[in-house]
Design a protein around this motif. Structure first.
Motif, PDB file in Angstrom:
ATOM      1  N   ASP A 161       0.797  -1.234   0.000  1.00  8.73           N
ATOM      2  CA  ASP A 161       0.000   0.000   0.000  1.00  8.73           C
ATOM      3  C   ASP A 161       0.827   1.280   0.000  1.00  8.73           C
ATOM      4  O   ASP A 161       0.366   2.321   0.445  1.00  8.73           O
ATOM      5  CB  ASP A 161      -0.973   0.047   1.201  1.00  8.73           C
ATOM      6  CG  ASP A 161      -2.061  -1.002   1.089  1.00  8.73           C
ATOM      7  OD1 ASP A 161      -2.568  -1.198  -0.025  1.00  8.73           O
ATOM      8  OD2 ASP A 161      -2.406  -1.609   2.120  1.00  8.73           O
ATOM      9  N   GLU A 187      -3.342   1.572 -15.935  1.00  9.40           N
ATOM     10  CA  GLU A 187      -2.801   0.750 -14.853  1.00  9.40           C
ATOM     11  C   GLU A 187      -2.658   1.581 -13.584  1.00  9.40           C
ATOM     12  O   GLU A 187      -3.057   1.157 -12.498  1.00  9.40           O
ATOM     13  CB  GLU A 187      -1.441   0.184 -15.263  1.00  9.40           C
ATOM     14  CG  GLU A 187      -0.884  -0.772 -14.221  1.00  9.40           C
ATOM     15  CD  GLU A 187       0.589  -1.095 -14.432  1.00  9.40           C
ATOM     16  OE1 GLU A 187       1.315  -0.245 -14.996  1.00  9.40           O
ATOM     17  OE2 GLU A 187       1.002  -2.173 -14.004  1.00  9.40           O
ATOM     18  N   ALA A 188      -2.128   2.797 -13.749  1.00 13.33           N
ATOM     19  CA  ALA A 188      -1.925   3.657 -12.588  1.00 13.33           C
ATOM     20  C   ALA A 188      -3.261   3.992 -11.926  1.00 13.33           C
ATOM     21  O   ALA A 188      -3.366   4.039 -10.697  1.00 13.33           O
ATOM     22  CB  ALA A 188      -1.216   4.937 -13.010  1.00 13.33           C
ATOM     23  N   THR A 202      -2.263  -5.324  -7.364  1.00 14.58           N
ATOM     24  CA  THR A 202      -1.456  -5.688  -8.535  1.00 14.58           C
ATOM     25  C   THR A 202      -2.034  -6.886  -9.289  1.00 14.58           C
ATOM     26  O   THR A 202      -2.073  -6.870 -10.517  1.00 14.58           O
ATOM     27  CB  THR A 202      -0.005  -5.993  -8.131  1.00 14.58           C
ATOM     28  OG1 THR A 202      -0.023  -6.962  -7.087  1.00 14.58           O
ATOM     29  CG2 THR A 202       0.696  -4.754  -7.637  1.00 14.58           C
ATOM     30  N   ASN A 203      -2.490  -7.905  -8.579  1.00 15.19           N
ATOM     31  CA  ASN A 203      -2.990  -9.097  -9.271  1.00 15.19           C
ATOM     32  C   ASN A 203      -4.253  -8.808 -10.059  1.00 15.19           C
ATOM     33  O   ASN A 203      -4.354  -9.140 -11.237  1.00 15.19           O
ATOM     34  CB  ASN A 203      -3.277 -10.221  -8.267  1.00 15.19           C
ATOM     35  CG  ASN A 203      -2.001 -10.859  -7.777  1.00 15.19           C
ATOM     36  OD1 ASN A 203      -0.962 -10.746  -8.427  1.00 15.19           O
ATOM     37  ND2 ASN A 203      -2.075 -11.496  -6.626  1.00 15.19           N
ATOM     38  N   LYS A 214     -10.319 -12.785   3.689  1.00 24.34           N
ATOM     39  CA  LYS A 214      -9.952 -14.187   3.697  1.00 24.34           C
ATOM     40  C   LYS A 214     -10.011 -14.768   5.107  1.00 24.34           C
ATOM     41  O   LYS A 214     -10.615 -15.812   5.328  1.00 24.34           O
ATOM     42  CB  LYS A 214      -8.541 -14.352   3.128  1.00 24.34           C
ATOM     43  CG  LYS A 214      -8.163 -15.788   2.919  1.00 24.34           C
ATOM     44  CD  LYS A 214      -6.864 -15.925   2.170  1.00 24.34           C
ATOM     45  CE  LYS A 214      -6.543 -17.377   1.900  1.00 24.34           C
ATOM     46  NZ  LYS A 214      -6.785 -18.254   3.045  1.00 24.34           N
ATOM     47  N   LEU A 226      -4.412   0.875 -10.002  1.00 26.41           N
ATOM     48  CA  LEU A 226      -3.588   0.686  -8.804  1.00 26.41           C
ATOM     49  C   LEU A 226      -3.908   1.767  -7.773  1.00 26.41           C
ATOM     50  O   LEU A 226      -4.000   1.497  -6.580  1.00 26.41           O
ATOM     51  CB  LEU A 226      -2.102   0.722  -9.165  1.00 26.41           C
ATOM     52  CG  LEU A 226      -1.573  -0.478  -9.953  1.00 26.41           C
ATOM     53  CD1 LEU A 226      -0.127  -0.223 -10.372  1.00 26.41           C
ATOM     54  CD2 LEU A 226      -1.677  -1.748  -9.129  1.00 26.41           C
ATOM     55  N   GLY A 227      -4.107   2.971  -8.267  1.00 20.02           N
ATOM     56  CA  GLY A 227      -4.404   4.083  -7.373  1.00 20.02           C
ATOM     57  C   GLY A 227      -5.762   3.955  -6.705  1.00 20.02           C
ATOM     58  O   GLY A 227      -6.047   4.622  -5.717  1.00 20.02           O
ATOM     59  N   ARG A 264      -3.604  -6.646 -13.010  1.00 21.25           N
ATOM     60  CA  ARG A 264      -2.994  -7.378 -14.108  1.00 21.25           C
ATOM     61  C   ARG A 264      -4.060  -8.149 -14.886  1.00 21.25           C
ATOM     62  O   ARG A 264      -4.086  -8.134 -16.118  1.00 21.25           O
ATOM     63  CB  ARG A 264      -1.927  -8.334 -13.571  1.00 21.25           C
ATOM     64  CG  ARG A 264      -0.876  -8.674 -14.607  1.00 21.25           C
ATOM     65  CD  ARG A 264       0.188  -9.616 -14.038  1.00 21.25           C
ATOM     66  NE  ARG A 264       0.939  -9.051 -12.945  1.00 21.25           N
ATOM     67  CZ  ARG A 264       1.007  -9.574 -11.714  1.00 21.25           C
ATOM     68  NH1 ARG A 264       0.336 -10.672 -11.424  1.00 21.25           N
ATOM     69  NH2 ARG A 264       1.731  -9.016 -10.780  1.00 21.25           N
ATOM     70  N   THR A 275      -9.559   1.089   2.825  1.00 24.62           N
ATOM     71  CA  THR A 275      -8.648  -0.018   3.095  1.00 24.62           C
ATOM     72  C   THR A 275      -7.849  -0.399   1.855  1.00 24.62           C
ATOM     73  O   THR A 275      -8.393  -0.475   0.764  1.00 24.62           O
ATOM     74  CB  THR A 275      -9.432  -1.258   3.564  1.00 24.62           C
ATOM     75  OG1 THR A 275     -10.316  -0.856   4.593  1.00 24.62           O
ATOM     76  CG2 THR A 275      -8.502  -2.329   4.082  1.00 24.62           C
ATOM     77  N   GLY A 276      -6.597  -0.648   2.062  1.00 25.12           N
ATOM     78  CA  GLY A 276      -5.739  -1.046   0.956  1.00 25.12           C
ATOM     79  C   GLY A 276      -5.721  -2.552   0.787  1.00 25.12           C
ATOM     80  O   GLY A 276      -6.731  -3.231   1.004  1.00 25.12           O
ATOM     81  N   GLN A 277      -4.561  -3.074   0.428  1.00 26.66           N
ATOM     82  CA  GLN A 277      -4.457  -4.489   0.091  1.00 26.66           C
ATOM     83  C   GLN A 277      -4.745  -5.401   1.280  1.00 26.66           C
ATOM     84  O   GLN A 277      -5.019  -6.581   1.108  1.00 26.66           O
ATOM     85  CB  GLN A 277      -3.073  -4.785  -0.496  1.00 26.66           C
ATOM     86  CG  GLN A 277      -2.812  -4.006  -1.767  1.00 26.66           C
ATOM     87  CD  GLN A 277      -3.963  -4.127  -2.743  1.00 26.66           C
ATOM     88  OE1 GLN A 277      -4.310  -5.220  -3.162  1.00 26.66           O
ATOM     89  NE2 GLN A 277      -4.604  -3.016  -3.085  1.00 26.66           N
ATOM     90  N   ASN A 278      -4.679  -4.866   2.478  1.00 30.29           N
ATOM     91  CA  ASN A 278      -4.969  -5.689   3.643  1.00 30.29           C
ATOM     92  C   ASN A 278      -6.428  -6.144   3.654  1.00 30.29           C
ATOM     93  O   ASN A 278      -6.775  -7.130   4.300  1.00 30.29           O
ATOM     94  CB  ASN A 278      -4.645  -4.917   4.922  1.00 30.29           C
ATOM     95  CG  ASN A 278      -4.599  -5.802   6.142  1.00 30.29           C
ATOM     96  OD1 ASN A 278      -5.371  -5.632   7.067  1.00 30.29           O
ATOM     97  ND2 ASN A 278      -3.718  -6.785   6.122  1.00 30.29           N
ATOM     98  N   GLY A 308      -5.163   2.378   2.216  1.00 23.13           N
ATOM     99  CA  GLY A 308      -4.554   2.072   0.929  1.00 23.13           C
ATOM    100  C   GLY A 308      -4.041   3.306   0.222  1.00 23.13           C
ATOM    101  O   GLY A 308      -3.479   4.216   0.840  1.00 23.13           O
ATOM    102  N   LEU A 343      -8.043  -7.643   1.456  1.00 21.94           N
ATOM    103  CA  LEU A 343      -8.142  -8.997   0.914  1.00 21.94           C
ATOM    104  C   LEU A 343      -7.827 -10.024   2.004  1.00 21.94           C
ATOM    105  O   LEU A 343      -8.533 -11.024   2.153  1.00 21.94           O
ATOM    106  CB  LEU A 343      -7.159  -9.130  -0.255  1.00 21.94           C
ATOM    107  CG  LEU A 343      -7.234 -10.385  -1.102  1.00 21.94           C
ATOM    108  CD1 LEU A 343      -8.615 -10.577  -1.681  1.00 21.94           C
ATOM    109  CD2 LEU A 343      -6.207 -10.308  -2.227  1.00 21.94           C
ATOM    110  N   THR A 344      -6.774  -9.750   2.776  1.00 20.60           N
ATOM    111  CA  THR A 344      -6.430 -10.637   3.879  1.00 20.60           C
ATOM    112  C   THR A 344      -7.559 -10.675   4.905  1.00 20.60           C
ATOM    113  O   THR A 344      -7.920 -11.730   5.415  1.00 20.60           O
ATOM    114  CB  THR A 344      -5.124 -10.167   4.556  1.00 20.60           C
ATOM    115  OG1 THR A 344      -4.221  -9.777   3.541  1.00 20.60           O
ATOM    116  CG2 THR A 344      -4.523 -11.249   5.386  1.00 20.60           C
ATOM    117  N   ASP A 401      -6.719   1.165  -5.404  1.00 18.62           N
ATOM    118  CA  ASP A 401      -6.558   0.016  -4.514  1.00 18.62           C
ATOM    119  C   ASP A 401      -7.034  -1.293  -5.106  1.00 18.62           C
ATOM    120  O   ASP A 401      -7.359  -2.232  -4.371  1.00 18.62           O
ATOM    121  CB  ASP A 401      -7.273   0.245  -3.163  1.00 18.62           C
ATOM    122  CG  ASP A 401      -6.572   1.283  -2.319  1.00 18.62           C
ATOM    123  OD1 ASP A 401      -5.331   1.264  -2.272  1.00 18.62           O
ATOM    124  OD2 ASP A 401      -7.266   2.125  -1.721  1.00 18.62           O
TER     125      ASP A 401
END
Lengths: 502, 302
Positions: free
Chosen positions: A42, B43-44, B53-54, B240, B47-48, B57, B231-234, A228, B236-237, B50
């Motif tokens: 992030d 892409e930016a 990357t996966n 899960k 990504l911006g 892509r 919330t960012g990439q966390n 994020g 996803l965790t 949130d």
């Protein structure tokens, strides 16, 4: 869920050994990996690109020598870059020349301002100050009530003349609160304000009015470590709307990498002053750039692991155990059991091991760990009499048969546990003789933890983990704060590279 | 059954900030063909937001494929994003008691500060407006003044509140709420649980217990994870781990009225198949809308 950067780079460099120098293609590949790793942590995209460029420049000269792992050299470079950015603006809270020092909290809803107000008050109180809490969040339902309860828990007075829930004028409350502190001789005032969105002009305006009314010495921007890419936008909105002098990162007890810290330090240029990491009001500490850099890179969080261990087992118990070994007493099954139970409180075995540096190398073993093994070991020990636990030597065949029956396990399992325990005991004796490196304050690992971890794991794991914990010992020495003279070459390549890179 | 897509439509103006995303994308596609700079910009943007990357892509790969079939860029993107948000599971939610008279039960879970209590209040209001009789279980016995906060919301929404002592057993309170709902013939029980970080094993186990105990009274229909749009990439965790602990049926994405775009839900939906069911759009009691992928993407691209 995410591979740490060191895992990724290890894969990238797997074929590189023996080459004299990184090729352009190698560096390109490396930069891609770094970029993805930072994005997954992030870190804001613009900041990622900056860091990647710097690393690219410095990577050109990296030599690939047979003895050294290039991925670790690259990681050292990134680590240094991150620490430089994170620590560049570090400073501590500024106290007003003429008290009271006024600290105002601002941030998004749910960032954790009210809880933080309590933690900050407690921390200041412990530092010998006499803080006063002022309840200016009159917006969120029962925020005032929450702050009152928090104040009561930490034993700090609170000024809350308005009931909140939309009633009352926060600007007046703030002004009166600071005035009250002046007359009652509180030397610090902490003003909790309503959470607001960066885009909410009205609330932002209110915050700046509060600021103008009390001219705070510090305005702390409270931000959730899980935030994020929006971190920068939000911080910019707060900087332009209210302005802030420092940042507090909250909810660091989660597993978010906290890349926002890097974005904020790098772009906004305001120092991160505190790290808040738990539900208890005492879970609050100064911010350490080194720890944060390791966390962002997923390098294994030894410091946090040690702290969690300390918390789970309890400081008193650790001291008691250390005193016991220092006095020459032996490590017994009772100690073994205690440690095992402490470990269990820290969470699943695979999670704990995952926090160790170098965990990547043991990924498969970690995935294969049978979590119920601990329960079985516990059952076996608990089926022993106190005498047997203290004097394992007396465990003859018939005692073992009885224990096996009592715990519902096979005699062979009791035997294998005893073998592993004897190994742990040996290790403990060595440590008691001074084999354990001196640990910096606050980073003590309960003695013998390694024994319990290494031995509690079941066949096949003991050996690897014993080494892993050796790395832990070495890892402690690798931190900046430790003047370690011993050339304890860490078992873990990442740490070793760091030691040598310095 | 309730799937008030009209409701999101009514509240569309609230989605204004996230429309920047769409406007920006439209601005990227100046021509029918995309050059490298435009792909980079796309892409930016993802990504911006949130998206991660996966997921980014895979979205870009899908987009390239559509573009190679000579689709018009904005259309290709709309189709790509819709596909990314497509979900086998229904987003519909039952607000009225089942035919045999058992109340519906929803567990509201999430990390600290995500907006669980506020979402419970808004959900209760929404259900009451739809004519349901609602019981709220104040099962957050941990955070200071949490019960008082949910009490305020219950009053505003016109729902009955079942609460216990601070520090009490959340499972017991939830069970009592279900029992009381059965006795009074209520339609819906909303269980407001304490915020917990997914890394706290004991607290996650506690959540499992709440669920098991509630199920002794009535089946749990929905377990909704409340996720902050910032919330960012966390995220996803979080989804899960919470999913492993209590089998989530959906997500409530809160605070979408700010500058955050909540792109992490794309990753959650793609990787875990958990659908977003509601979005929170502000501090008012009325600011909760059912999530609708088409309208969401429409909002993004308009």
């Amino acid at each position: 869920m995410f591979d740490s950067l060191s895992d990724r780079l290890s894969q990238t460099f797997a074929t590189l050994r023996g080459k004299g120098r990184l090729s352009d293609k190698d560096i390109e590949q490396t930069c891609t990996e770094i970029r993805e790793a930072l994005l997954e942590a992030d870190v804001a995209l613009s900041v990622v690109n900056g860091v990647v460029e710097k690393v690219r420049e410095r990577s050109v000269g990296v030599q690939v020598t047979p003895g050294l792992n290039p991925s670790q050299q690259i990681i050292t470079i990134i680590y240094e870059e991150l620490v430089a950015v994170l620590g560049g603006a570090a400073r501590r809270i500024t106290l007003a020349k003429r008290p009271p020092t006024v600290i105002m909290l601002a941030g998004l809803q749910g960032a954790g301002k009210t809880t933080l107000a309590g933690k900050l008050a407690m921390w200041l109180k412990r530092e010998g100050h006499t803080p006063l809490l002022v309840a200016c969040d009159l917006q969120r339902p029962n925020a005032v009530e929450q702050l009152s309860q928090v104040a009561k828990q930490v034993g700090v007075p609170i000024f809350s003349p308005e009931p909140g829930n939309g009633v009352g004028d926060p600007i007046k409350v703030a002004r009166d609160g600071v005035e009250l502190a002046r007359t009652k001789l509180h030397d610090v005032v902490i003003v909790d304000t309503a959470g607001r969105l960066g885009v909410d002009a009205e609330l932002m305006n209110q915050a700046s009015k509060i600021r103008d009314a009390i001219s705070p010495d510090e305005i702390l921007f409270v931000v959730d470590a899980m935030i994020g890419q929006d971190a920068l936008t939000t911080a910019e909105a707060f900087r332009d709307g209210v302005g802030f002098t420092g940042v507090v990162l909250t909810k660091l007890d989660g597993d978010a990498r906290g890349g926002a810290a890097l974005s904020l330090s790098s772009v906004i240029g305001k120092p991160i002053m505190f790290a808040s990491s738990g539900e208890k009001l005492s879970d609050f500490d100064l911010f350490y750039p080194e720890r944060m850099a390791q966390r962002i890179l997923g390098m294994g969080d030894v410091a946090s692991l040690a702290e969690q261990a300390k918390r789970a087992i309890g400081g008193d118990e650790i001291e008691a155990m250390e005193a016991k070994f220092a006095s020459g007493q032996d490590f017994t099954l009772t100690d073994f059991l205690k440690q095992m139970q402490g470990l269990k409180q820290m969470g699943s075995m695979s999670k704990i091991l995952g926090m160790l540096p170098g965990a990547a190398a043991m990924k498969k073993q970690i995935a294969d760990i049978d979590e119920s093994e601990i329960v079985r070991v516990e059952a076996i020990i608990q089926s022993m009499t106190p005498l047997e636990r203290e004097n394992p030597k007396i465990l003859n065949g018939s005692r073992r048969a009885r224990i096996a029956q009592g715990s519902g396990r096979k005699v062979s399992e009791v035997n294998s546990l005893m073998e592993r325990f004897t190994g742990a005991q040996k290790m403990m004796r060595q440590m008691a003789k001074g084999g354990m490196p001196q640990l910096p304050p606050g980073m003590k690992m309960p003695m013998g933890m390694g024994g319990a971890m290494g031995q509690g794991m079941g066949p096949g794991m003991g050996q690897g983990m014993g080494q892993g914990m050796g790395a832990l010992g070495g890892g402690f020495g690798a931190g900046k704060q430790t003047p370690q003279k011993k050339k304890s070459k860490s078992g873990n390549p990442a740490k070793r590279a760091l030691e040598e890179g310095r | 059954m309730f799937n008030g897509s009209g409701r999101l439509f009514r509240r569309r103006e609230k989605l204004e900030p996230s429309q920047k995303f769409g406007r920006r994308l439209r601005a990227i596609f100046t021509s029918g063909k995309l050059d490298q700079a435009e792909w980079d910009e796309l892409e930016a943007t993802l990504l911006g937001a949130d998206v991660g990357t996966n997921a980014t892509r895979s979205i870009l790969a899908d987009m390239r494929e559509r573009m190679s079939r000579k689709d018009e860029p904005v259309e290709a993107l709309r189709a790509t994003l819709l596909a990314a948000l497509a979900c086998e599971q229904s987003r519909d939610i039952e607000l009225r008691k089942s035919a045999d008279g058992t109340p519906r039960v929803m567990l509201i879970v999430g990390v600290n500060g995500a907006g669980k209590t506020t979402s419970v209040g808004k959900l209760a209001h929404l259900a009451v407006e739809e004519g349901a009789q609602v019981v709220i279980a104040a099962a957050d016995t941990f955070r200071a003044a949490a019960t008082e906060q949910v009490e305020t919301w219950a009053k505003r929404a016109g729902a009955q509140l079942i609460s216990g002592e601070p520090g009490g057993d959340p499972a017991a309170i939830a069970f009592d709420a279900v029992k009381s709902a059965k006795e009074s013939g209520a339609d819906l029980v909303l269980v407001d649980t304490a915020g917990r970080l997914h890394t706290k094993v004991d607290l996650m186990n506690e959540l499992g217990k709440v669920r098991r105990v509630v199920e002794k009274g009535a089946a749990v229909d929905e377990i909704l994870l409340v996720l902050d749009a910032t919330t960012g990439q966390n995220g996803l965790t979080q989804a899960k781990v919470f999913g492993d602990a209590v089998a989530l049926t959906g997500v409530i994405l809160t605070k979408l009225d700010g500058s955050a775009r909540g792109g992490i839900i794309i990753a959650i939906q793609q990787e875990l198949g958990i659908p977003v069911k509601f979005v929170g759009l502000g501090e008012g009691i009325d600011d909760l809308a059912p999530f609708d992928a088409e309208l969401f993407v429409e909002g993004i691209l308009s």
